[in-house]
Design a protein around this motif. Structure first.
Motif, PDB file in Angstrom:
ATOM      1  N   GLU A 363       0.597  -1.183   0.018  1.00  0.00           N
ATOM      2  CA  GLU A 363      -0.119   0.019   0.004  1.00  0.00           C
ATOM      3  C   GLU A 363       0.829   1.203  -0.005  1.00  0.00           C
ATOM      4  O   GLU A 363       0.265   2.216   0.186  1.00  0.00           O
ATOM      5  CB  GLU A 363      -0.978  -0.024   1.278  1.00  0.00           C
ATOM      6  CG  GLU A 363      -1.825  -1.093   1.289  1.00  0.00           C
ATOM      7  CD  GLU A 363      -1.607  -1.570   2.726  1.00  0.00           C
ATOM      8  OE1 GLU A 363      -0.611  -1.936   3.353  1.00  0.00           O
ATOM      9  OE2 GLU A 363      -2.746  -2.058   3.345  1.00  0.00           O
ATOM     10  N   CYS A 364       2.270   1.176  -0.213  1.00  0.00           N
ATOM     11  CA  CYS A 364       3.015   2.139  -0.157  1.00  0.00           C
ATOM     12  C   CYS A 364       2.531   3.257  -1.039  1.00  0.00           C
ATOM     13  O   CYS A 364       2.090   3.044  -1.985  1.00  0.00           O
ATOM     14  CB  CYS A 364       4.462   1.702  -0.620  1.00  0.00           C
ATOM     15  SG  CYS A 364       5.648   3.032  -0.722  1.00  0.00           S
ATOM     16  N   VAL A 365       2.685   4.691  -0.670  1.00  0.00           N
ATOM     17  CA  VAL A 365       2.161   5.590  -1.453  1.00  0.00           C
ATOM     18  C   VAL A 365       3.062   6.343  -2.005  1.00  0.00           C
ATOM     19  O   VAL A 365       3.320   7.537  -2.696  1.00  0.00           O
ATOM     20  CB  VAL A 365       1.172   6.609  -0.546  1.00  0.00           C
ATOM     21  CG1 VAL A 365      -0.062   5.945  -0.468  1.00  0.00           C
ATOM     22  CG2 VAL A 365       1.855   6.955   0.642  1.00  0.00           C
ATOM     23  N   HIS A 371       7.249  10.555   4.778  1.00  0.00           N
ATOM     24  CA  HIS A 371       8.396   9.823   5.186  1.00  0.00           C
ATOM     25  C   HIS A 371       9.370   9.318   4.186  1.00  0.00           C
ATOM     26  O   HIS A 371      10.345   8.693   4.247  1.00  0.00           O
ATOM     27  CB  HIS A 371       8.322   8.865   6.178  1.00  0.00           C
ATOM     28  CG  HIS A 371       7.303   9.262   7.333  1.00  0.00           C
ATOM     29  ND1 HIS A 371       7.659  10.380   7.987  1.00  0.00           N
ATOM     30  CD2 HIS A 371       6.154   8.923   7.948  1.00  0.00           C
ATOM     31  CE1 HIS A 371       6.442  10.691   8.962  1.00  0.00           C
ATOM     32  NE2 HIS A 371       5.769   9.480   8.930  1.00  0.00           N
ATOM     33  N   TYR A 372       8.889   9.557   2.728  1.00  0.00           N
ATOM     34  CA  TYR A 372       9.390   9.062   1.704  1.00  0.00           C
ATOM     35  C   TYR A 372      10.974   9.124   1.585  1.00  0.00           C
ATOM     36  O   TYR A 372      11.663   8.246   1.494  1.00  0.00           O
ATOM     37  CB  TYR A 372       8.877   9.475   0.407  1.00  0.00           C
ATOM     38  CG  TYR A 372       9.201   9.235  -0.972  1.00  0.00           C
ATOM     39  CD1 TYR A 372       9.210   7.906  -1.316  1.00  0.00           C
ATOM     40  CD2 TYR A 372       9.934   9.814  -1.822  1.00  0.00           C
ATOM     41  CE1 TYR A 372       9.505   7.210  -2.304  1.00  0.00           C
ATOM     42  CE2 TYR A 372      10.163   9.516  -3.142  1.00  0.00           C
ATOM     43  CZ  TYR A 372      10.183   8.169  -3.502  1.00  0.00           C
ATOM     44  OH  TYR A 372      10.382   7.609  -4.704  1.00  0.00           O
ATOM     45  N   ARG A 373      11.442  10.485   2.169  1.00  0.00           N
ATOM     46  CA  ARG A 373      12.763  10.742   1.932  1.00  0.00           C
ATOM     47  C   ARG A 373      13.682  10.039   3.001  1.00  0.00           C
ATOM     48  O   ARG A 373      14.837  10.104   3.139  1.00  0.00           O
ATOM     49  CB  ARG A 373      12.937  12.249   1.940  1.00  0.00           C
ATOM     50  CG  ARG A 373      12.394  12.981   0.601  1.00  0.00           C
ATOM     51  CD  ARG A 373      12.992  12.374  -0.743  1.00  0.00           C
ATOM     52  NE  ARG A 373      14.569  12.216  -0.744  1.00  0.00           N
ATOM     53  CZ  ARG A 373      15.156  13.423  -1.330  1.00  0.00           C
ATOM     54  NH1 ARG A 373      14.518  14.480  -1.913  1.00  0.00           N
ATOM     55  NH2 ARG A 373      16.432  13.389  -1.431  1.00  0.00           N
ATOM     56  N   LYS A 374      12.967   9.490   3.812  1.00  0.00           N
ATOM     57  CA  LYS A 374      13.599   8.764   5.089  1.00  0.00           C
ATOM     58  C   LYS A 374      13.259   7.280   5.096  1.00  0.00           C
ATOM     59  O   LYS A 374      13.876   6.628   5.938  1.00  0.00           O
ATOM     60  CB  LYS A 374      13.274   9.369   6.374  1.00  0.00           C
ATOM     61  CG  LYS A 374      13.566  10.821   6.701  1.00  0.00           C
ATOM     62  CD  LYS A 374      12.676  11.560   7.738  1.00  0.00           C
ATOM     63  CE  LYS A 374      13.192  13.023   7.612  1.00  0.00           C
ATOM     64  NZ  LYS A 374      14.002  13.446   8.532  1.00  0.00           N
ATOM     65  N   CYS A 375      12.661   6.881   4.249  1.00  0.00           N
ATOM     66  CA  CYS A 375      12.282   5.631   4.227  1.00  0.00           C
ATOM     67  C   CYS A 375      13.105   4.443   4.074  1.00  0.00           C
ATOM     68  O   CYS A 375      14.173   4.918   3.283  1.00  0.00           O
ATOM     69  CB  CYS A 375      11.097   5.297   3.020  1.00  0.00           C
ATOM     70  SG  CYS A 375      10.535   3.677   2.579  1.00  0.00           S
ATOM     71  N   PHE A 376      13.300   3.516   4.912  1.00  0.00           N
ATOM     72  CA  PHE A 376      14.359   2.572   4.819  1.00  0.00           C
ATOM     73  C   PHE A 376      14.348   1.860   3.461  1.00  0.00           C
ATOM     74  O   PHE A 376      15.197   1.305   3.242  1.00  0.00           O
ATOM     75  CB  PHE A 376      14.149   1.603   6.129  1.00  0.00           C
ATOM     76  CG  PHE A 376      14.466   1.984   7.384  1.00  0.00           C
ATOM     77  CD1 PHE A 376      15.530   2.744   7.684  1.00  0.00           C
ATOM     78  CD2 PHE A 376      13.481   2.249   8.265  1.00  0.00           C
ATOM     79  CE1 PHE A 376      15.820   3.139   8.706  1.00  0.00           C
ATOM     80  CE2 PHE A 376      13.590   2.840   9.645  1.00  0.00           C
ATOM     81  CZ  PHE A 376      15.082   3.147   9.689  1.00  0.00           C
TER      82      PHE A 376
HETATM   83  S1  SF4 Z   1       7.599   4.740   4.805  1.00  0.00           S
HETATM   84 FE1  SF4 Z   1       8.222   4.062   2.706  1.00  0.00          FE
HETATM   85  S2  SF4 Z   1       6.972   2.041   2.561  1.00  0.00           S
HETATM   86 FE2  SF4 Z   1       5.937   3.207   4.042  1.00  0.00          FE
HETATM   87  S3  SF4 Z   1       4.509   4.334   2.872  1.00  0.00           S
HETATM   88 FE3  SF4 Z   1       6.160   5.811   3.214  1.00  0.00          FE
HETATM   89  S4  SF4 Z   1       7.551   5.341   1.356  1.00  0.00           S
HETATM   90 FE4  SF4 Z   1       6.142   3.640   1.422  1.00  0.00          FE
END
Ligand code: SF4
Length: 930
Positions: A363-365, A371-376
């Motif tokens: 379901e990733c957006v 938090h996209y720029r920090k997403c692991f």
């Molecule tokens: S944290 Fe990462 S995996 Fe989770 S929704 Fe955001 S971009 Fe997608």
């Protein structure tokens, strides 16, 4: 080294093991108590315990709770390793371990005090964020909050919120394609010397192996035909550095990425550490040259975590989320499964807490996520595009090759270590399953979660709301897909099927599948309570009719999704002004997840169409009801490739330039009279070579270990098949004779549980603890850690332990197999057996399993031990599974016990020895590529 113990906590402490239960008062008196008294004590007042689910399991009281020291450890030292036993905790805290079970309660009081003392230490490494998280944990009524609050000072400056302090990843330019280079053999050897270290012993087998491995990096001669190498590498030849030497040389010279793929997490860990010899942790620009990549469902999703921290979770799961938040701030890479999050943390909280914090359902957006720029996950993906070495697993490499988001990031130079598992990884990667669970996942992906308060997970319309309002056609497609998806199975579907009230065409089909599977079941109750299946042929008319209706319902979902995909493509081709870079990335992400679902629906449609028609010889199809302990948990229709190496060759081999499959058990040790061709035939067939018309390069290096003198195979002939008391008695005596250190392997979970139930208490009282998969509420990785850590412990388990255990040294000195590991004669097996020389096919599987299990015993040159098979009739033709020269003796249990009590094998008493497997074959020291 141990440090001075602090003053013990004056709280009651409880320890329960198979050998008894002990309670210690706050004042310091320990006494043995009955199970009932132990439960009463824990119910009256919070008691110190270690691993609450395990203690609850021992006491037979599932609701037990208390002040669990593992939870406190996870709070005080997040992202630090600790084996979850008294001994393991003592080592992690550097305090003295308890000598016996009755000393454990006193130890718990000391360990609690040591953890609290750590919080007062000005040098406490993990102090950052602790005070703030504790405030939240106090509101959640975490039992430890009141105890440790006085010991954690309020920071002078306000602490940053986790999401503000995690570093951002940097976008990097596209990497140029690798240069075409040849690796001169002298350069490969020089690199190998450098990796093995100055003055290290030169091993001819390893040198020849490294030179051969280098050949997969040569420029490709023909389009869609990679260099394909099959390398049998006996245990101990040093194959990891053998292939890392040319891989690192090539990555440096060509500026490309090498993927090394493993099947087990153990090997991934080992590779990460061995790769340090070739690459630094960071390059001068701060980027990592080596990256571990796993499937996205392994990583923490920050959006899900934020949701959980802000009220999405309540009760115990909310406490888990806070502890995970503590860990996330210190984690190396956000990997929750097999990374630096303790494997035991999830099991302390039961249910699916950990899984709900990962991105399980896609379901990733993407760029729409704050938090996209920090997403692991995004960080790992970007790092791997720039890496020299990516350490991944077989499933991820295949999924990436099949549907990776970016062509430029697909692997082209791949080493499949543990290569004997490539076949089964391909088998599940390219499988299709239309089941209730799978369909409900699709429904949630399209519609979003059904119940309220399930966090920020959203359906398709919410995820693409801006597109729907900008593009009419796209908006209609979304509406159509959403409406059609309401006919997919919903929560409570299994219960409705049980009550003969299915809702919608898919549930109606599953009801038919269920009734046909039960009607045709011929297991005769042998497997009562476990899964049943039936062939997808000669099916009743009602089922075929239901399949037709369900097929139409699926087509009604697929058609608007295809339409939506084309609209998104059109928007990307002519983007509106308001669509910024982030928006474009989000649409790209949506297109990627859409195409995956469209393919899935296509595969389901093909499966349903076939039900009423003729079988396709390329596939094996069947219906199943999955059960565990007589409880149904899924119902479905399955499709597997008869030979999954065909799609593997198309998706993985064809686009690659160089691929190597390597393992200690790649070839089949057929026996003395067999030819080299016969020995290699299964490895070639299981490489996909025939589908790309490639002549694979083959090489073999024998293990340098002295099996003749360090190992002995004992075939115990007086335990009758089906004699459960006899089997349990044999295990018990063997564990006593060996003084623990036994790895017990079973082919059926229920037999393993029955044996464990009969022997665990008695052996524990003798100081020989036994742990078991599917019995102890502990994940498999942690069970192996516990086993490794205690030389008197024994471990019982099934398939996953047969070749996922790497325990060198004394902790593992005896492997006991309950019987010859015959393959389960299920529908898929029968089809492959019929296509693969009947009983010869079975023999090959058994030999491979025996070889893998035997491989657990001798992991280093100083290891020694016994390999015991409890089998009255062990066929001689299977003996060649063991390494050449290994002594084999058929004997009674009493004789075997004498041998084991006498200690490590001496190599001069066997009645047989494993013969050389093939003339001029793999028994030679080194056979280079031909
Ligand atoms: S944290 Fe990462 S995996 Fe989770 S929704 Fe955001 S971009 Fe997608």
């Amino acid at each position: 080294m141990t440090i001075d113990a602090p003053t013990p906590l004056s709280l009651p402490a409880l320890h329960a093991s198979h050998s008894g239960n002990w309670l210690r008062s706050p004042g310091g008196e320990t006494g043995a108590v009955s199970k009932g008294d132990a439960i009463m004590a824990a119910a009256d007042t919070p008691v110190l315990i270690l691993n609450a689910p395990l203690v609850a399991n021992r006491l037979g009281y599932p609701d037990l709770s208390g002040l669990d020291l593992l939870e406190l450890f996870a709070f005080v030292h997040p992202a630090r390793f600790c084996v979850p036993t008294p001994r393991g905790l003592a080592q992690a805290l550097e305090i003295e371990e308890p000598a016996a079970d009755e000393d454990v309660p006193a130890f718990l009081q000391t360990a609690g005090a040591a953890l609290i003392a750590a919080c007062e230490d000005p040098e406490w490494f993990e102090r950052e964020g602790a005070w703030s998280v504790l405030q939240s944990l106090e509101r959640l009524r975490w039992q430890w909050a009141g105890v440790i609050k006085p010991h954690i000072a309020r920071p002078q400056k306000a602490e940053k919120w986790l999401f503000a302090k995690l570093p951002e990843w940097e976008e990097a330019g596209e990497r140029a394609p690798p240069r075409q280079v040849d690796l001169p053999p002298e350069a490969v050897l020089q690199q190998l010397d450098q990796l093995t270290g100055e003055g290290s012993e030169k091993r001819e087998g390893q040198q020849a192996y490294a030179k051969d491995a280098a050949r997969i990096f040569s420029p490709r001669d023909k389009r869609e035909v990679p260099h394909l190498a099959l390398a049998q590498a006996g245990t101990g030849i040093g194959k990891t550095l053998g292939y890392l030497a040319p891989a690192s040389l090539w990555a440096g010279a060509a500026g490309g990425t090498v993927w090394v793929s493993t099947f087990t997490k153990n090997l991934q860990r080992q590779l990460r550490s061995e790769s340090r010899r070739a690459w630094p942790a960071k390059r001068p620009d701060g980027t990592p040259p080596v990256v571990v990549r796993k499937g996205r469902e392994n990583y923490l999703c920050l959006l899900n975590l934020e949701d959980a921290l802000q009220g999405g979770f309540s009760g115990r799961p909310a406490i888990l989320a806070q502890l995970v938040g503590r860990w996330a701030a210190f984690s190396q890479d956000g990997d929750m499964i097999g990374g630096d999050l303790p494997g035991w943390l999830g099991t302390l909280f039961r249910k699916r807490g950990i899984a709900a914090l990962t991105d399980q359902r896609g379901e990733c957006v993407y760029a729409g996520c704050p938090h996209y720029r920090k997403c692991f996950i995004e960080r790992a993906s970007r790092n791997s595009a720039q890496a020299d070495l990516v350490i991944a697993n077989h499933a991820l490499v295949m999924v990436n090759a099949a549907r990776g988001r970016d062509h430029a990031m697909r692997p082209t130079r791949i080493v499949f270590d543990e290569g004997h598992h490539v076949f089964e990884a391909a088998d599940s990667t390219f499988a299709a399953v239309l089941s209730g669970q799978e369909a409900i996942e699709l429904r949630r992906w399209i519609l979003g979660p059904e119940r309220k308060n399930r966090g920020r997970r959203r359906g398709l319309s919410a995820r693409l709301a801006d597109i729907a309002s900008y593009d009419d056609e796209g908006g209609i497609a979304i509406e159509d897909a959403v409406e059609a998806a309401t006919l997919l199975p919903a929560d409570g579907w299994l219960q409705r099927l049980n009550e003969s009230e299915p809702a919608g065409p898919l549930e109606a089909l599953l009801a038919q599948v269920r009734s046909a599977t039960y009607a045709r079941d011929e297991s005769g109750g042998v497997d009562a309570g476990y899964g049943i299946e039936t062939e997808a042929s000669g099916l009743p008319g009602e089922l075929i009719e239901a399949a037709g209706i369900a097929g139409e319902a699926l087509a009604n979902i697929r058609t608007p999704l295809i339409k939506l995909g084309t609209r998104l493509e059109a928007i990307m081709a002519d983007p509106p002004d308001w669509l910024d870079g982030q928006g474009r990335q989000r649409i790209e992400g949506a297109r990627f997840s859409l195409s995956w679902r469209i393919d899935l629906l296509g595969a389901w449609a093909a499966l349903l169409e076939r039900l009423g028609g003729p079988a396709d010889p390329e596939f094996v199809d069947w219906l199943s009801v999955e059960r565990s302990d007589a409880r149904e948990f899924d119902i479905g229709i399955h499709r597997r490739w008869l030979d999954p190496m065909k799609p593997f060759a198309k998706t993985v081999l064809e686009p690659a330039h160089g691929v190597m499959l390597t393992s200690a058990t790649l070839t089949d040790r057929v026996g003395e009279e067999a030819s080299e061709t016969e020995a290699w035939a299964p490895a070639i067939a299981r490489s996909g070579a025939e589908y790309i018309e490639s002549e694979p390069l083959m090489s073999a290096a024998t293990s340098p270990f002295d099996y003749a003198n360090r190992a002995e195979v004992l075939i115990v002939t007086d335990i009758k098949k089906g004699d459960l008391p006899g089997l349990a008695g044999a295990y018990s005596k063997l564990i006593e004779a060996s003084d623990g250190g036994v790895l017990g392997l079973f082919t059926a979970i229920r037999r393993m549980r029955a044996v464990h139930g009969r022997i665990a208490d008695r052996l524990a009282r003798a100081g020989l603890p036994i742990y078991a998969q599917h019995v102890d509420p502990i994940d498999t990785g942690t069970l192996v850690d516990i086993f490794r850590d205690d030389p008197r412990a024994s471990l019982l388990g099934t398939d996953a332990l047969r070749d996922g255990v790497d325990v060198p040294g004394r902790s593992l000195r005896c492997v006991v197999m309950e019987q010859v590991p015959w393959p389960r004669p299920d529908i898929l097996h029968k089809a492959r057996r019929a296509a693969g020389q009947g009983s010869k096919y079975d023999d090959r599987i058994i030999r491979a399993r025996l070889a893998q299990a035997f491989g657990r015993l001798i992991r280093g040159k100083d290891d020694a031990g016994h390999f015991v098979v409890l089998s009255a009739a062990f066929p001689s033709r299977l003996l060649s599974a063991f390494p050449e020269g290994t002594p084999v003796t058929r004997l009674t249990l009493d004789e075997a016990l004498e041998r084991i009590k006498a200690g490590a094998p001496s190599g001069d008493t066997a009645s047989e020895a494993v013969p050389s497997p093939a003339p001029d074959g793999i028994g030679d020291d080194y056979i280079p590529f031909g």
